[in-house]
Design a protein around this motif. Structure first.
Motif, PDB file in Angstrom:
ATOM      1  N   UNK A  31       0.824  -1.210   0.000  1.00  0.00           N
ATOM      2  CA  UNK A  31       0.000   0.000   0.000  1.00  0.00           C
ATOM      3  C   UNK A  31       0.860   1.261   0.000  1.00  0.00           C
ATOM      4  N   UNK A  32       0.437   2.265  -0.775  1.00  0.00           N
ATOM      5  CA  UNK A  32       1.111   3.554  -0.843  1.00  0.00           C
ATOM      6  C   UNK A  32       0.141   4.634  -0.374  1.00  0.00           C
ATOM      7  N   UNK A  64       2.892   9.943   6.911  1.00  0.00           N
ATOM      8  CA  UNK A  64       4.104   9.391   7.514  1.00  0.00           C
ATOM      9  C   UNK A  64       3.774   8.424   8.648  1.00  0.00           C
ATOM     10  N   UNK A  65       2.672   8.655   9.337  1.00  0.00           N
ATOM     11  CA  UNK A  65       2.252   7.713  10.371  1.00  0.00           C
ATOM     12  C   UNK A  65       1.895   6.364   9.759  1.00  0.00           C
ATOM     13  N   UNK A  66       1.330   6.388   8.559  1.00  0.00           N
ATOM     14  CA  UNK A  66       1.062   5.137   7.846  1.00  0.00           C
ATOM     15  C   UNK A  66       2.353   4.353   7.627  1.00  0.00           C
ATOM     16  N   UNK A  67       3.415   5.071   7.255  1.00  0.00           N
ATOM     17  CA  UNK A  67       4.696   4.422   7.003  1.00  0.00           C
ATOM     18  C   UNK A  67       5.287   3.863   8.297  1.00  0.00           C
ATOM     19  N   UNK A 110       1.177   0.600   7.994  1.00  0.00           N
ATOM     20  CA  UNK A 110      -0.037   0.536   7.174  1.00  0.00           C
ATOM     21  C   UNK A 110       0.296   0.695   5.691  1.00  0.00           C
ATOM     22  N   UNK A 111       1.410   1.361   5.416  1.00  0.00           N
ATOM     23  CA  UNK A 111       1.835   1.563   4.025  1.00  0.00           C
ATOM     24  C   UNK A 111       3.321   1.285   3.898  1.00  0.00           C
ATOM     25  N   UNK A 112       3.717   0.887   2.711  1.00  0.00           N
ATOM     26  CA  UNK A 112       5.134   0.650   2.471  1.00  0.00           C
ATOM     27  C   UNK A 112       5.862   1.964   2.220  1.00  0.00           C
ATOM     28  N   UNK A 146       8.649   8.502   0.560  1.00  0.00           N
ATOM     29  CA  UNK A 146       9.298   8.230   1.845  1.00  0.00           C
ATOM     30  C   UNK A 146       8.905   6.855   2.358  1.00  0.00           C
ATOM     31  N   UNK A 147       9.901   6.098   2.809  1.00  0.00           N
ATOM     32  CA  UNK A 147       9.672   4.783   3.387  1.00  0.00           C
ATOM     33  C   UNK A 147      10.420   4.688   4.708  1.00  0.00           C
TER      34      UNK A 147
END
Length: 313
Positions: free
Chosen positions: A8-9, A44-47, A51-53, A185-186
């Protein structure tokens, strides 16, 4: 992290925003789930949470400069890496509900940044109009279908592919050459191989507020032939007069001159955040003089080793 999260992105949505367009330039994101978020912090919280790659976020605009919310978030959230940068031309159209004429427009809905970039055109074409701020460049036109508070909205080109609206005017941006720079960003990952057309991003603090401190930091790069393509100050927030510096360098951390400059910066600064080395969006190859090439640094190191070991000159 589940299998779906690994693919997910995240991006500032909904579909149709400039961030959405930037994510469309990422080959690895094609065909994968995209998660629409409301702000940089959520992306960024997803990363961080898994939750996201990766997340696509705006970091710099050719008109407004650096995006402060992004710079501050990257400085405060640990273990993030920039994987790449992407450029999106920033153009705008004025849209309205079907049947609305330009002469009927009294109130315009627009994201504050978009409004600032179209203000001169709007003042010429719609003198005396009112402005209603909107949270995104897509929310503004979408809200026209849900409320009659605004008569028209500033939106990205192609917005009529997503909503049944009509374009009243095209090319309303005050600067036709405006471009926004986005970064993917990852989480922390190994540095990719250098390409010869690379950029390195760091954030650093001065050790003190003494005269010459900023100059001493800049000399870490100048004396090694490392060009800075961006340097912006942001308040640290713990006291007045305390700033950190967001810096983009021409080159890759695996380039000897850049690595040596970063070592010098680390010795100088009490806090250095390495954001990553990644390919430049413009594919511009970095040219340096022979004395700043890798061979010069390697030869100097071999010379020093020889002196220490007693080898004949």
């Amino acid at each position: 992290m589940s299998g779906s999260d690994a693919e997910t992105y995240s991006y500032l949505g909904p579909a149709g925003t400039f961030t959405w367009a930037a994510l469309g330039q990422v080959p690895g994101a094609a065909g994968k789930p995209w998660r629409s978020v409301n702000n940089v912090g959520e992306a960024l919280d997803d990363v961080v949470s898994g939750r996201s790659v990766a997340a696509m976020i705006a970091i710099e605009n050719s008109i407004e400069g650096g995006v402060s919310a992004t710079q501050d978030a990257l400085a405060s959230i640990p273990n993030l890496r920039i994987l790449g940068e992407y450029l999106v031309p920033v153009q705008f159209v004025l849209v309205a509900r079907p049947g609305t004429a330009l002469a009927d427009v009294r109130v315009v809905s627009a994201h504050p940044v978009a409004y600032a970039q179209c203000r001169l055109w709007l003042e010429r074409a719609l003198p005396g109009h009112g402005h209603i701020p909107s949270p995104s460049n897509v929310a503004a036109p979408r809200d026209l279908l849900e409320s009659d508070v605004a008569d028209a909205a500033v939106a990205p080109p192609g917005i009529t592919d997503h909503f049944p609206l009509e374009v009243l005017a095209e090319g309303i941006g005050d600067n036709p050459n405006a471009v926004t720079r986005f970064v993917l960003v990852s989480r922390t990952a190994p540095v990719p191989a250098r390409t010869g057309s690379d950029k390195t991003s760091v954030i650093a603090e001065l050790p003190s507020d003494e005269p010459g401190s900023l100059l001493e930091m800049l000399e870490q790069f100048a004396t090694r032939g490392v060009n800075m393509s961006l340097i912006e100050s942001r308040p640290i927030g713990d006291a007045l007069g305390r700033y950190r510096f967001v810096i983009d360098l021409d080159g890759h951390i695996l380039d000897e001159r850049v690595a040596d400059a970063l070592l010098g910066l680390k010795r100088f600064s009490p806090n250095v955040v390495f954001l990553g080395s990644y390919p430049r969006a413009d594919n511009h190859r970095i040219e340096v003089s022979e004395r700043y090439g890798d061979d010069s640094f390697l030869d100097a190191r071999d010379w020093l080793r020889g002196l220490i070991s007693g080898e004949p000159s």
